[in-house]
Motif scaffolding. Structure first.
Motif, PDB file in Angstrom:
ATOM      1  N   PHE A   1       0.845  -1.196   0.000  1.00 40.71           N
ATOM      2  CA  PHE A   1       0.000   0.000   0.000  1.00 40.71           C
ATOM      3  C   PHE A   1       0.883   1.250   0.000  1.00 40.71           C
ATOM      4  CE2 PHE A   1      -2.465   3.263   2.302  1.00 40.71           C
ATOM      5  CZ  PHE A   1      -3.602   3.301   1.511  1.00 40.71           C
ATOM      6  N   PHE A   2       1.977   1.192   0.748  1.00 40.17           N
ATOM      7  CA  PHE A   2       2.933   2.298   0.838  1.00 40.17           C
ATOM      8  C   PHE A   2       3.520   2.601  -0.540  1.00 40.17           C
ATOM      9  CE2 PHE A   2       6.953   4.347   1.766  1.00 40.17           C
ATOM     10  CZ  PHE A   2       6.691   5.129   2.889  1.00 40.17           C
ATOM     11  N   ILE A   3       3.927   1.552  -1.266  1.00 42.40           N
ATOM     12  CA  ILE A   3       4.507   1.717  -2.599  1.00 42.40           C
ATOM     13  C   ILE A   3       3.449   2.180  -3.596  1.00 42.40           C
ATOM     14  CG2 ILE A   3       5.645   0.539  -4.507  1.00 42.40           C
ATOM     15  CD1 ILE A   3       7.390   0.991  -1.986  1.00 42.40           C
TER      16      ILE A   3
ATOM     17  N   PHE B   1     -12.044  13.141  10.137  1.00 39.00           N
ATOM     18  CA  PHE B   1     -11.692  12.668   8.796  1.00 39.00           C
ATOM     19  C   PHE B   1     -11.543  11.141   8.769  1.00 39.00           C
ATOM     20  CE2 PHE B   1     -10.257  17.125   8.078  1.00 39.00           C
ATOM     21  CZ  PHE B   1     -11.055  17.382   6.967  1.00 39.00           C
ATOM     22  N   LEU B   2     -11.096  10.568   9.879  1.00 42.75           N
ATOM     23  CA  LEU B   2     -11.029   9.110   9.988  1.00 42.75           C
ATOM     24  C   LEU B   2     -12.428   8.516   9.840  1.00 42.75           C
ATOM     25  CD1 LEU B   2      -9.678   6.388  10.642  1.00 42.75           C
ATOM     26  CD2 LEU B   2      -9.843   6.982  13.074  1.00 42.75           C
ATOM     27  N   TYR B   3     -13.397   9.146  10.488  1.00 43.37           N
ATOM     28  CA  TYR B   3     -14.780   8.664  10.394  1.00 43.37           C
ATOM     29  C   TYR B   3     -15.298   8.778   8.954  1.00 43.37           C
ATOM     30  CZ  TYR B   3     -19.792   8.200  11.194  1.00 43.37           C
ATOM     31  OH  TYR B   3     -21.093   7.791  11.137  1.00 43.37           O
TER      32      TYR B   3
ATOM     33  N   GLU C   1     -15.188   3.969   3.127  1.00 44.84           N
ATOM     34  CA  GLU C   1     -14.270   2.856   2.857  1.00 44.84           C
ATOM     35  C   GLU C   1     -13.044   3.304   2.059  1.00 44.84           C
ATOM     36  OE1 GLU C   1     -16.624  -0.153   0.961  1.00 44.84           O
ATOM     37  OE2 GLU C   1     -17.670  -0.683   2.819  1.00 44.84           O
ATOM     38  N   ASP C   2     -12.487   4.449   2.452  1.00 40.89           N
ATOM     39  CA  ASP C   2     -11.293   4.973   1.794  1.00 40.89           C
ATOM     40  C   ASP C   2     -10.060   4.552   2.597  1.00 40.89           C
ATOM     41  OD1 ASP C   2      -9.101   6.766   1.012  1.00 40.89           O
ATOM     42  OD2 ASP C   2     -10.622   7.820  -0.151  1.00 40.89           O
ATOM     43  N   GLU C   3      -9.336   3.575   2.108  1.00 38.93           N
ATOM     44  CA  GLU C   3      -8.200   3.009   2.841  1.00 38.93           C
ATOM     45  C   GLU C   3      -7.086   4.020   3.068  1.00 38.93           C
ATOM     46  OE1 GLU C   3      -5.185  -0.876   2.711  1.00 38.93           O
ATOM     47  OE2 GLU C   3      -6.555  -0.483   1.034  1.00 38.93           O
TER      48      GLU C   3
ATOM     49  N   THR D   1      -5.808   4.908   6.783  1.00 39.72           N
ATOM     50  CA  THR D   1      -4.418   4.582   7.146  1.00 39.72           C
ATOM     51  C   THR D   1      -3.661   5.811   7.627  1.00 39.72           C
ATOM     52  OG1 THR D   1      -4.370   2.774   5.525  1.00 39.72           O
ATOM     53  CG2 THR D   1      -2.249   3.602   6.304  1.00 39.72           C
ATOM     54  N   ILE D   2      -3.739   6.889   6.865  1.00 39.81           N
ATOM     55  CA  ILE D   2      -2.996   8.104   7.212  1.00 39.81           C
ATOM     56  C   ILE D   2      -3.485   8.699   8.528  1.00 39.81           C
ATOM     57  CG2 ILE D   2      -2.540  10.489   6.531  1.00 39.81           C
ATOM     58  CD1 ILE D   2      -2.497   9.581   3.638  1.00 39.81           C
TER      59      ILE D   2
END
Length: 351
Positions: free
Chosen positions: A66-68, A168-170, A176-178, A182-183
């Protein structure tokens, strides 16, 4: 896997921050008090190196693919993080910080992350067209600087940031925005670890390595979130840094000063005097106000379709403008009254 990632980020942030506190003098990471400081002893700074470093390492280890895959996003955050470290250690110029944020914005723009529209009003979309990139640059650099400006009391920037990032996490979770999930989640746990050391009386400050890093992350996830929510909603979700910046800059311009000139007229400075120099009470009050704004923002976000199709968007915008004017009047009045009281007090002492 995400639980392990968050736990690792939290523990690594604590370990890194402790190392920075122990070796701050050798690393050149100390904050010497000046006439604008709210502290009066030399204090370690640069905790952002700790929780920022934990953010990158943990995501690299636990979310490698995911990072790449989102390499440009993480690279843009890393560039802002680096200029923050340089500023903590060598005092980078405002121009250098601005240029780095612009480069970081270009990187995410190539990844199709930009503000392409100001939203729908009465069913009509206001598209930015060729102004999308410059407006995104303005938004990202503006909010990154805004968060940097509220970093003036122990625990303030971290507390306000945790509240904003949680909203923003909520939004990321609901949609469903990964990337958003994650960030925001890894940044939040890093900030929670930092608060153990930064709550009044602070044993370390986040420094520009922290405030620029967090400010850019918040503005970045806000831009990503615009695809799910009306842009007006973002004003409420990031209200305290935005309102503080507008109020302070308008006041400086009216006095014939540069809007970027440093002083002690920020909302937290005024409230600190109002609460009798009680830092914890001031921070908790400001955090509460941001929480209320965030709740309003979430209500607007959950009704984004209604906001775009009717008069609601205009009402929300006019309301925020009204709130801005109210904040300006209230805090400018409080500042004048505090100056008058100080003048009278000094006169009595001389007599």
């Amino acid at each position: 896997m995400i639980i392990l990632n968050l736990l690792f980020t939290f523990i690594l942030s604590i370990v890194f921050i402790k190392l920075i506190i122990k070796n701050a003098t050798g690393f050149g990471l100390t904050d010497v008090p000046n006439d604008r400081s709210s502290h009066n002893i030399v204090t370690p700074r640069g905790a952002g190196i700790g929780f920022g470093g934990a953010f990158f390492i943990s995501n690299f280890i636990f979310n490698f693919s995911f990072f790449i895959e989102n390499g440009l996003v993480f690279l843009s955050i890393f560039l802002v993080f680096l200029i923050g470290i340089l500023d903590d250690n060598k005092d980078a110029s405002p121009k250098a910080k601005f240029y780095v944020i612009i480069i970081a914005t270009l990187l995410v723009f190539f990844d199709d992350i930009s503000i392409y529209s100001l939203g729908n009003f009465f069913g009509y979309e206001i598209s930015l067209l060729y102004f999308a990139l410059p407006f995104t640059m303005f938004a990202l650099s503006g909010f990154t600087n805004a968060l940097n400006l509220i970093d003036g009391l122990d625990g303030l920037a971290a507390s306000v940031s945790i509240i904003i990032l949680s909203t923003f996490l909520y939004i990321g979770y609901v949609n469903e925005d990964e990337l958003i999930i994650t960030i925001t989640s890894t940044t939040i746990v890093g900030l929670l670890a930092f608060l153990f050391f930064n709550w009044n009386p602070a044993s370390i400050f986040m420094g520009d390595s922290g405030s620029l890093f967090i400010g850019f992350i918040i503005s970045l996830v806000a831009v990503i979130s615009v695809q799910y929510i009306h842009p007006i909603t973002v004003l409420y979700l990031g209200a305290i840094p935005i309102l503080d910046t507008i109020v302070v800059m308008v006041r400086r311009i009216k006095k014939g000063l540069s809007p970027f000139s440093p002083d002690k007229t920020h909302i937290h400075h005024i409230l600190l005097k109002f609460f009798g120099k009680k830092v914890k009470k001031t921070v908790l009050f400001i955090a509460l106000v941001q929480s209320l704004f965030s709740l309003v923002g979430l209500m607007l976000a959950l009704n984004s379709e209604e906001l775009s199709s009717g008069i609601s968007s205009i009402i929300a915008l006019v309301a925020f403008i009204g709130i801005t004017i109210f904040f300006y009047m209230i805090f400018t009045g409080m500042q004048k009254r505090q100056k008058l009281i100080e003048k009278l007090s000094n006169r009595k002492k001389r007599n």
